[in-house]
Design a protein around this motif. Structure first.
Motif, PDB file in Angstrom:
ATOM      1  N   HIS A  22       0.878  -1.184   0.000  1.00 16.17           N
ATOM      2  CA  HIS A  22       0.000   0.000   0.000  1.00 16.17           C
ATOM      3  C   HIS A  22       0.907   1.223   0.000  1.00 16.17           C
ATOM      4  O   HIS A  22       1.920   1.251   0.691  1.00 16.17           O
ATOM      5  N   HIS A  64      -7.988   0.201   1.731  1.00  9.27           N
ATOM      6  CA  HIS A  64      -8.919   1.279   1.480  1.00  9.27           C
ATOM      7  C   HIS A  64      -8.440   2.260   0.412  1.00  9.27           C
ATOM      8  O   HIS A  64      -9.072   3.314   0.221  1.00  9.27           O
ATOM      9  N   GLU A  77       0.237   4.312   1.006  1.00 11.21           N
ATOM     10  CA  GLU A  77       0.059   5.377   2.002  1.00 11.21           C
ATOM     11  C   GLU A  77       1.310   5.457   2.871  1.00 11.21           C
ATOM     12  O   GLU A  77       1.931   4.454   3.217  1.00 11.21           O
ATOM     13  N   HIS A 135       3.055   3.357   5.695  1.00  8.55           N
ATOM     14  CA  HIS A 135       3.699   2.059   5.412  1.00  8.55           C
ATOM     15  C   HIS A 135       4.832   2.163   4.394  1.00  8.55           C
ATOM     16  O   HIS A 135       5.711   1.301   4.355  1.00  8.55           O
TER      17      HIS A 135
HETATM   18 FE1  FEO Z   1      -2.243   2.376   7.322  1.00  8.05          FE
HETATM   19 FE2  FEO Z   1      -3.870   3.257   4.507  1.00  8.05          FE
HETATM   20  O1  FEO Z   1      -2.465   3.226   5.705  1.00  8.05           O
END
Ligand code: FEO
Length: 397
Positions: free
Chosen positions: A79, A145, A81, A84
């Protein structure tokens, strides 16, 4: 710090004890969080995800104590974001050219944020990465998400690395679901679902059914936040299926803001009426102007109905209620009833406005609402009590 989960599987993340706001300032994290990353050692050595950028140097120094960085053969970036991926730039300075396995959308999100052209290896659902005696099986999970989200299943050890799914913003030294404080852990898991994943309910259910249909044996679920689910990991999958299906408990929540206590007195009396009519229902009451909005979203997520009150101020509702209802619209909650109330001095538009705002974000309005001019007298308080009784009785029709 590192924690051995089992032979060849080590947690190498970061517990963020201090975090109190996430996603900028938009999500409260009263109990901190963790950024879970995992080192998988077989014939090949694989790092699954990293940690948030401010902790990059700390993460790499700790990682060096667990493994010679040059031994890392592959990185899986589940992911893009930044909580991470935020240490990738720093890490790849030590091991440039290391393949980064991720979805096609993650290439976009990683390039868009870090402006680096790493050795991306795009994976799709069903692709496999052999690491010796076992292999990773990838499952794309778009909108769980972000469009770039990826799940990674490790054969042999039978571990699902689930990225954000099944996580909690919960810093705990206990680390495992069987050791953690159960009430705190489940409360944080629900808050996480209600505030992050609820908008994608339909996709959550579909993806879980898709994964269950693979009949993969499962010994552990390793999310990227909070505890590792090692004891009966199916429990959090079952819980997600419940939450994904227009969830509600036998709860009615009264939400209000007030200027000179007229609307507060109405709120408290309405709550009494609800309890009178249905002693079994859980009734909760919050002053929205004083309460954490994400905690309120979680309470609404748990409710079968809400009663919402605002005084009329300059022909409108108080901004705390307007902000809350806008946020509830983002959560895409279904199957919930609502009614509005409020005290007013001169014009009294708030109740009608609340009805419109609540309808627009998907609540079923059960009546025209209740208005009281100035402060409620005893007779008007009786009307408030009856309003509460009627709202509770509406669920038995
Ligand atoms: Fe924990 Fe969507 O980041």
């Amino acid at each position: 710090m590192s924690i051995k989960l089992k032979d060849g599987i080590t947690w190498v993340g970061k517990i963020d004890w201090e975090l109190r706001k996430f996603h900028g300032e938009s999500l409260s994290t009263h109990r901190g969080s963790s950024y879970n990353a995992f080192l998988v050692e077989d014939e090949k050595t694989v790092l699954v995800d990293t940690v948030w950028g401010p902790y990059a140097k700390e993460f790499i120094e700790d990682l060096k104590k667990t493994v010679d960085l040059k031994k890392i053969d592959y990185i899986i970036a589940q992911h893009g974001e930044t909580d991470h991926s935020g240490s990738l730039s720093e890490l790849l300075r030590y091991i440039p050219g290391t393949p980064v396995y991720c979805t096609a959308n993650a290439v976009k999100s990683l390039k868009g944020q870090y402006h680096e052209d790493w050795n991306f290896q795009v994976v799709k659902t069903g692709d496999r990465l052999n690491i010796g005696s076992k292999e990773f099986v990838f499952i794309e999970a778009p909108m769980l998400h972000w469009p770039d989200s990826l799940l990674s299943y490790l054969t042999g050890d039978e571990i699902l690395f689930s990225n954000d799914a099944f996580g909690q913003h919960y810093a705990t030294a206990q680390m495992f679901n069987d050791l953690a404080d159960q009430s705190e852990m489940l409360a944080e898991a629900k808050k996480y679902y209600a505030n992050i994943l609820a908008p994608f309910n339909k996709l959550v259910e579909k993806k879980i059914q898709e994964v269950l249909a693979l009949n993969l044996p499962l010994k552990m679920i390793c999310p990227d936040h909070g505890v590792i689910w090692r004891q009966n990991p199916a429990q959090i999958i079952e819980q997600y299926l419940l939450w994904a299906r227009d969830y509600q408990e036998n709860q009615i929540t009264v939400l209000y803001d007030t200027m000179w206590n007229g609307t507060r007195r109405m709120a408290e009396t309405i709550a009494e009426g609800i309890k009178e009519a249905d002693p079994a229902v859980t009734v909760k009451l919050y002053h929205v102007g004083k309460e954490d909005i994400n905690d309120i979203v979680t309470e609404v997520f748990s409710s079968k109905g809400i009663v919402v009150g605002s005084p009329t101020v300059n022909n409108r509702v108080l901004f705390s209620l307007a902000g809350l209802i806008d946020e509830l619209g983002r959560m895409n909650l279904k199957n919930k009833r609502a009614a509005a109330f409020g005290a007013y001095g001169w014009s009294g538009e708030a109740v009608k406005l609340l009805n419109g705002m609540l309808t627009e974000v998907g609540f079923a309005i059960v009546n025209d609402g209740l208005r009281v001019a100035w402060n409620p007298d005893e007779e008007q308080l009786d009307s408030c009590r009856q309003f509460g009784r009627d709202f509770a009785a509406d669920f038995t029709k």
